[in-house]
Design an enzyme around this catalytic site. Structure first.
Site, PDB file in Angstrom:
ATOM      1  CB  CYS A  92     -49.466  16.493 -58.394  1.00 42.34           C
ATOM      2  SG  CYS A  92     -47.850  16.195 -57.660  1.00 42.34           S
TER       3      CYS A  92
HETATM    4  N1  LIG Z   1     -43.673  14.737 -58.191  1.00 41.75           N
HETATM    5  C1  LIG Z   1     -44.154  15.961 -58.051  1.00 41.75           C
HETATM    6  O1  LIG Z   1     -44.180  16.770 -58.983  1.00 41.75           O
HETATM    7  C2  LIG Z   1     -44.682  16.418 -56.712  1.00 41.75           C
HETATM    8  C3  LIG Z   1     -44.912  17.773 -56.490  1.00 41.75           C
HETATM    9  C4  LIG Z   1     -45.382  18.181 -55.250  1.00 41.75           C
HETATM   10  C5  LIG Z   1     -45.657  17.239 -54.254  1.00 41.75           C
HETATM   11  N2  LIG Z   1     -45.457  15.908 -54.522  1.00 41.75           N
HETATM   12  C6  LIG Z   1     -45.720  14.956 -53.447  1.00 41.75           C
HETATM   13  O2  LIG Z   1     -44.464  14.617 -52.848  1.00 41.75           O
HETATM   14  C7  LIG Z   1     -44.481  13.245 -52.411  1.00 41.75           C
HETATM   15  C8  LIG Z   1     -43.330  12.504 -53.076  1.00 41.75           C
HETATM   16  O3  LIG Z   1     -43.580  12.480 -54.471  1.00 41.75           O
HETATM   17  P1  LIG Z   1     -42.452  12.009 -55.513  1.00 41.75           P
HETATM   18  O4  LIG Z   1     -42.999  12.273 -56.872  1.00 41.75           O
HETATM   19  O5  LIG Z   1     -41.161  12.585 -55.114  1.00 41.75           O
HETATM   20  O6  LIG Z   1     -42.431  10.425 -55.221  1.00 41.75           O
HETATM   21  P2  LIG Z   1     -41.417   9.337 -55.783  1.00 41.75           P
HETATM   22  O7  LIG Z   1     -42.189   8.090 -55.893  1.00 41.75           O
HETATM   23  O8  LIG Z   1     -40.687   9.885 -56.954  1.00 41.75           O
HETATM   24  O9  LIG Z   1     -40.329   9.197 -54.607  1.00 41.75           O
HETATM   25  C9  LIG Z   1     -40.590   8.649 -53.355  1.00 41.75           C
HETATM   26  C10 LIG Z   1     -39.311   7.965 -52.863  1.00 41.75           C
HETATM   27  O10 LIG Z   1     -39.484   7.584 -51.498  1.00 41.75           O
HETATM   28  C11 LIG Z   1     -38.786   6.352 -51.300  1.00 41.75           C
HETATM   29  N3  LIG Z   1     -39.306   5.718 -50.065  1.00 41.75           N
HETATM   30  C12 LIG Z   1     -40.499   5.123 -49.846  1.00 41.75           C
HETATM   31  N4  LIG Z   1     -40.592   4.705 -48.575  1.00 41.75           N
HETATM   32  C13 LIG Z   1     -39.436   5.052 -47.956  1.00 41.75           C
HETATM   33  C14 LIG Z   1     -38.937   4.923 -46.639  1.00 41.75           C
HETATM   34  N5  LIG Z   1     -39.648   4.337 -45.672  1.00 41.75           N
HETATM   35  N6  LIG Z   1     -37.701   5.387 -46.363  1.00 41.75           N
HETATM   36  C15 LIG Z   1     -36.966   5.973 -47.322  1.00 41.75           C
HETATM   37  N7  LIG Z   1     -37.394   6.151 -48.591  1.00 41.75           N
HETATM   38  C16 LIG Z   1     -38.608   5.698 -48.909  1.00 41.75           C
HETATM   39  C17 LIG Z   1     -39.043   5.591 -52.564  1.00 41.75           C
HETATM   40  O11 LIG Z   1     -38.102   4.553 -52.742  1.00 41.75           O
HETATM   41  C18 LIG Z   1     -38.940   6.708 -53.619  1.00 41.75           C
HETATM   42  O12 LIG Z   1     -37.631   6.821 -54.127  1.00 41.75           O
HETATM   43  C19 LIG Z   1     -45.860  12.715 -52.764  1.00 41.75           C
HETATM   44  O13 LIG Z   1     -46.704  12.873 -51.650  1.00 41.75           O
HETATM   45  C20 LIG Z   1     -46.322  13.635 -53.883  1.00 41.75           C
HETATM   46  O14 LIG Z   1     -47.723  13.717 -53.956  1.00 41.75           O
HETATM   47  C21 LIG Z   1     -44.963  15.468 -55.706  1.00 41.75           C
END
Ligand SMILES: NC(=O)c1ccc[n+]([C@@H]2O[C@H](COP(=O)([O-])OP(=O)(O)OC[C@H]3O[C@@H](n4cnc5c(N)ncnc54)[C@H](O)[C@@H]3O)[C@@H](O)[C@H]2O)c1
Length: 447
Positions: free
Chosen positions: A277
């Site tokens: 992030c």
């Molecule tokens: N990880 C954190 O601590 C955190 C905290 C706050 C916000 N965020 C934000 O949240 C969002 C997600 O982050 P994350 O860490 O969970 O990502 P991640 O990469 O762990 O997970 C994303 C998931 O989405 C799936 N995906 C992609 N395209 C898809 C589609 N078309 N249909 C269905 N599934 C699909 C992927 O296979 C993956 O499993 C990002 O924008 C990130 O910046 C993350």
């Protein structure tokens, strides 16, 4: 309420499981069949404290399921939360997964009179939801906003403490473009009793970025002052920061004594911020500002200080010990912070690369993140020994680097470290507790 969560990574899965635990009926969707199959038998593909138990419990209650079939999941949903990744791309964010989701949801909406609110949970730059996401939805559904709802509900959870953060949030931001979506978001978060902000989607997006940018700024200014303490000599930056923290604007004095707010942990010098992030969000905000003609001087400085900070470790070791070629070096902690398997932008990646460049003999330990770390550094992994017993490696090592603030490593103080060099890059232990070792850290040069 019936909810579909699209994207079952750190944010999507944790949100889905926690919403189900609070009584909602949740379907988590992902493209990855292997992930979905595992989730349905109660095995999360990511590590988060308490996630495994909570997943099993919501599966048993039949309030949670996972699928690859987005359209089927939407049939009964009132809200579709988009929680797919928005990775960094040349300093901006790659919106292809968010766009793809919006198109897929729009294609579903084209086939049905069913009214659905589409709520973005992924971190997207201000203006994304009410332009790009809205346009994708309108174009693929053939409908205008209000025939469907649109919202933005940023997520503030921290990896390693994700379940706790989601279950006990400090605030919930209910960004919305239409009243029906606001009403649904109110219902979604009705089980939570915390501050709730009702704003438009751009404000919701900006709150998330401003939050992370300001915290990242705090880390970089502390690290810059710490580096200056090192250069000046005979000053310990930790003493300096303790002095700063006693300002009552940091730690208010109340009739019950002095408060120690969590922000004080951002006054501890270290080897910089990482994770999925902070680096990505600060870069994306800078890129947005520059694209609008603003110089973004602060964010440039925050990122420059942070990019250089992990380099302090090998530079300091070389200054102190000379060439590191062949020196037996143990790195404790590979993830970007304790209690997670996430190594994205981890300072340890830079530290280990620097050590390999200096031709040190490198061993690494991390209880959760070793496999992800191997993937992140590619063929360089062949030059490293990954250990499953860090205490044994302490015996082997000449140099021990504490790279994450994992409490277990505090036990170093009870092991034999005579004559070894301990580089405590996270200020986990006290120099007095390893008095027989040469203690090095960020922001302290006493001789
Ligand atoms: N990880 C954190 O601590 C955190 C905290 C706050 C916000 N965020 C934000 O949240 C969002 C997600 O982050 P994350 O860490 O969970 O990502 P991640 O990469 O762990 O997970 C994303 C998931 O989405 C799936 N995906 C992609 N395209 C898809 C589609 N078309 N249909 C269905 N599934 C699909 C992927 O296979 C993956 O499993 C990002 O924008 C990130 O910046 C993350």
């Amino acid at each position: 309420m019936r909810i579909t969560v699209v994207g079952s990574g750190y944010v999507g899965l944790v949100s889905g499981v926690c919403l189900a635990a609070k009584g909602h009926d949740v379907t988590c969707v992902d493209l990855r069949k292997d992930v979905i199959a595992q989730l349905n038998v109660g095995i999360p593909h990511i590590h988060e404290h308490g996630l495994s138990e909570l997943l099993k419990s919501v599966l048993a209650s039949a309030r949670f399921r996972a699928t690859t079939d987005l359209h089927a999941s939407l049939k009964t949903a009132e809200i579709a939360l988009i929680a797919v990744g928005t990775p960094s791309e040349n300093g901006a964010i790659d919106l292809s997964a968010v766009r793809q989701c919006a198109r897929q949801i729009g294609a579903y909406l084209a086939t049905t009179p069913h009214h659905l609110s589409v709520v973005v949970k992924s971190t997207v730059i201000p203006g994304t939801t009410d332009t790009i996401v809205r346009e994708e939805l309108e174009h693929s559904s053939g409908k205008r906003l209000r025939a469907f709802g649109l919202g933005m509900n940023p997520e503030f959870l921290r990896e390693g403490e994700a379940i706790e953060d989601f279950m006990e949030p400090d605030r919930v931001v209910l960004g919305h473009e239409d009243e029906r979506t606001l009403v649904r978001l109110e219902e979604l978060y009705a089980p939570w009793n915390c501050d709730k902000l009702r704003v438009n989607t751009r404000t919701a997006e900006m709150i998330k970025y401003a939050n992370n940018a300001i915290l990242a700024t705090q880390i970089s200014i502390v690290n810059e002052v710490a580096n200056l303490c090192t250069a000046v000599g005979s000053v310990d930056a930790l003493d300096v920061m303790r002095g700063v923290s006693l300002d009552k604007r940091w730690s208010p004095i109340t009739p019950l004594g002095r408060l120690a707010p969590q922000i004080l942990t951002y006054l501890v010098p270290g080897c910089g911020f990482g994770g999925s992030c902070f680096p990505k969000d600060v870069q994306a905000l800078r890129t947005q500002g520059e694209s609008l003609g603003l110089p973004m001087n602060m964010l440039n400085a925050v990122l420059d200080v942070n990019a250089a900070q992990p380099g302090q470790i090998v530079a300091t070791l070389e200054r102190k010990l000379g060439a590191l070629a062949g020196r037996r070096t143990l790195v404790l902690g590979l993830s970007f912070k304790p209690n997670t398997d996430d190594v994205r932008e981890s300072a340890s990646i830079k530290i280990v690369r620097d050590l390999l460049r200096a031709e040190a003999d490198v061993r690494c330990y991390d209880p959760l993140a070793t496999e992800n770390f191997k993937l992140a550094i590619g063929t360089a992994a062949d030059r490293i020994h990954f250990s499953s017993d860090w205490r044994r490696e302490v015996e082997w090592a000449e140099i021990i680097i504490i790279a994450t603030r994992t409490q277990d490593y505090g036990e170093l103080t009870s092991l034999a470290v005579d004559g070894k060099t301990v580089f405590d890059a996270r200020r986990l232990i006290s120099p007095a507790d390893v008095a027989s070792a040469d203690y090095l850290t960020i922001g302290r040069r006493l001789n």
